[in-house]
Design an enzyme around this catalytic site. Structure first.
Site, PDB file in Angstrom:
ATOM      1  N   ASP A  86       0.758   7.768   1.158  1.00  0.00           N
ATOM      2  CA  ASP A  86      -0.602   8.257   0.996  1.00  0.00           C
ATOM      3  C   ASP A  86      -0.572   9.732   1.379  1.00  0.00           C
ATOM      4  O   ASP A  86      -0.005  10.098   2.419  1.00  0.00           O
ATOM      5  CB  ASP A  86      -1.567   7.540   1.942  1.00  0.00           C
ATOM      6  CG  ASP A  86      -1.965   6.157   1.457  1.00  0.00           C
ATOM      7  OD1 ASP A  86      -1.376   5.668   0.466  1.00  0.00           O
ATOM      8  OD2 ASP A  86      -2.854   5.559   2.088  1.00  0.00           O
ATOM      9  N   HIS A 142       7.330   4.421   1.562  1.00  0.00           N
ATOM     10  CA  HIS A 142       7.775   3.333   0.693  1.00  0.00           C
ATOM     11  C   HIS A 142       8.722   3.866  -0.386  1.00  0.00           C
ATOM     12  O   HIS A 142       8.714   5.061  -0.690  1.00  0.00           O
ATOM     13  CB  HIS A 142       6.568   2.651   0.061  1.00  0.00           C
ATOM     14  CG  HIS A 142       5.647   2.028   1.060  1.00  0.00           C
ATOM     15  ND1 HIS A 142       5.533   0.658   1.229  1.00  0.00           N
ATOM     16  CD2 HIS A 142       4.801   2.585   1.971  1.00  0.00           C
ATOM     17  CE1 HIS A 142       4.651   0.404   2.194  1.00  0.00           C
ATOM     18  NE2 HIS A 142       4.197   1.562   2.653  1.00  0.00           N
ATOM     19  N   SER A 226       3.112  14.955   8.191  1.00  0.00           N
ATOM     20  CA  SER A 226       4.343  15.479   7.636  1.00  0.00           C
ATOM     21  C   SER A 226       4.257  15.657   6.130  1.00  0.00           C
ATOM     22  O   SER A 226       3.176  15.662   5.553  1.00  0.00           O
ATOM     23  CB  SER A 226       5.499  14.562   8.001  1.00  0.00           C
ATOM     24  OG  SER A 226       6.718  15.270   7.921  1.00  0.00           O
TER      25      SER A 226
END
EC number: 4.1.1.65
Length: 260
Positions: A86, A142, A226
Site C-alpha cells: 500500500d 507482498h 519507507s
C-alpha cells in the site's frame, strides 16, 4: 541552500543513538498508550485490521499490523505485476542508458542502488517505479508476481527520509540508504524489487526466505515508513492505462504486465 540545510539537519539527527531511542520507544510498553492517537492522526482504517486495536502490545506491533485476508484482492492475470505494498506511486519512468533515473529533478544511479554495473546493466533503458509508504500506510510487503528468486542481498548502513522532501533535498536517498534487493525471474523475465529503509530505522524484515514466491503472498515488512523501487528490463513491462502519477496504490492492484 535549502538542500544543504536539510541534509545537515538530517546528518545531525540520524545516527545509532537517535535510531536506538526511536526503536526503544516504539517497542516499549508505554507506546501502547500512543496507538489510538496515532491511528486517529493518520486516519487508519481500523475495520481492515486483522486484530482489534486494543490487542497490540506496543506501537511497533501496531505499525507492522496485518490486514484481514479479504480486504486486498490480488489481480489474477498470471503475467500481471501487482503492487507489493500500500503506498503512493510517486514516479515512473525510463532508466537511462547510463543506468540513471531522474526523480524530483535529482539524478540517481541504478548501479549504486543495486551495488555494481554488472547488476544494473540488465535494466538499462528499462522502466522504474517508485512506491512511497507514509506512516499511515500498511507496512507489509507482498510478492508482485509468481517468481523464482535469482538473488537477494542488502546494501547500505544508514537511512534518511524518503518522503517528498527527502527525494527533493536528500543526498541520493534511494541509492545510498539501507536497502534490501530481491531479483525475481518470471518466465525468463527479470525484475528487481528494492526495499529502501527510511529515517532512523534501517529494518527491513524478510520473512520469506524461500526460492519461490507466489504473487500476493507476504514476504517482508518495514519497521518504519519507507519506499519500494521496482526495476524492469527494456521492453519487458507495459503500464496499465488507468495508472496515474501520483496516485494511491493498494497491495494486489495491477500496475501493468510483463511482455512474455
Amino acid at each position: 541552500m535549502k538542500q544543504k540545510i536539510y541534509q545537515s539537519l538530517i546528518e545531525l539527527t540520524n545516527g545509532p543513538f537517535s535510531a536506538g531511542l526511536i526503536k526503544k520507544l516504539t517497542h516499549s510498553k508505554f507506546s501502547k498508550y500512543l496507538i489510538k492517537s496515532y491511528a486517529r492522526h493518520y486516519r487508519i482504517n481500523l475495520e481492515e485490521m486483522l486484530e482489534d486495536i486494543n490487542s497490540y502490545e506496543n506501537l511497533h506491533h501496531f505499525f507492522t499490523r496485518k490486514l484481514k485476508d479479504t480486504v486486498r484482492l490480488i489481480d489474477e492475470n498470471p503475467d500481471s505485476i501487482v503492487s507489493p505494498v500500500d503506498g503512493v506511486l510517486e514516479d515512473i519512468g525510463k532508466i537511462e542508458g547510463n543506468s540513471t533515473i531522474i526523480v524530483k529533478n535529482k539524478v540517481y544511479s541504478i548501479s549504486e542502488m543495486l551495488g555494481g554495473n554488472e547488476r544494473s546493466a540488465k535494466y538499462s533503458e528499462g522502466t522504474y517505479m517508485i512506491l512511497y509508504l507514509s506512516p499511515a500506510h500498511y507496512h507489509r510487503i507482498h510478492s508482485p508476481i509468481d517468481a523464482k528468486i535469482v538473488d537477494r542481498y542488502s546494501l547500505g548502513s544508514r537511512s534518511y527520509p524518503v518522503n517528498r522532501l527527502g527525494l527533493k533535498y536528500g543526498n541520493s536517498t534511494l541509492s545510498k540508504n539501507f536497502r534490501t534487493v530481491s531479483e525475481l525471474d518470471h518466465n525468463g523475465k527479470l525484475m528487481a524489487m528494492v526495499k529502501v529503509g527510511a529515517m532512523f530505522i534501517n529494518s527491513v524484515e524478510i520473512i520469506n526466505q524461500g526460492q519461490k514466491w507466489k504473487k500476493g503472498e507476504e514476504v517482508a515488512y518495514f519497521s518504519f515508513g519507507s519506499t519500494v523501487v521496482l526495476l524492469f528490463e527494456k521492453n519487458s513491462f507495459k503500464l496499465n492505462e488507468d495508472i496515474t502519477v501520483p496516485s494511491e496504490i493498494k497491495v494486489g492492484q495491477a500496475l501493468g504486465k510483463l511482455n512474455i
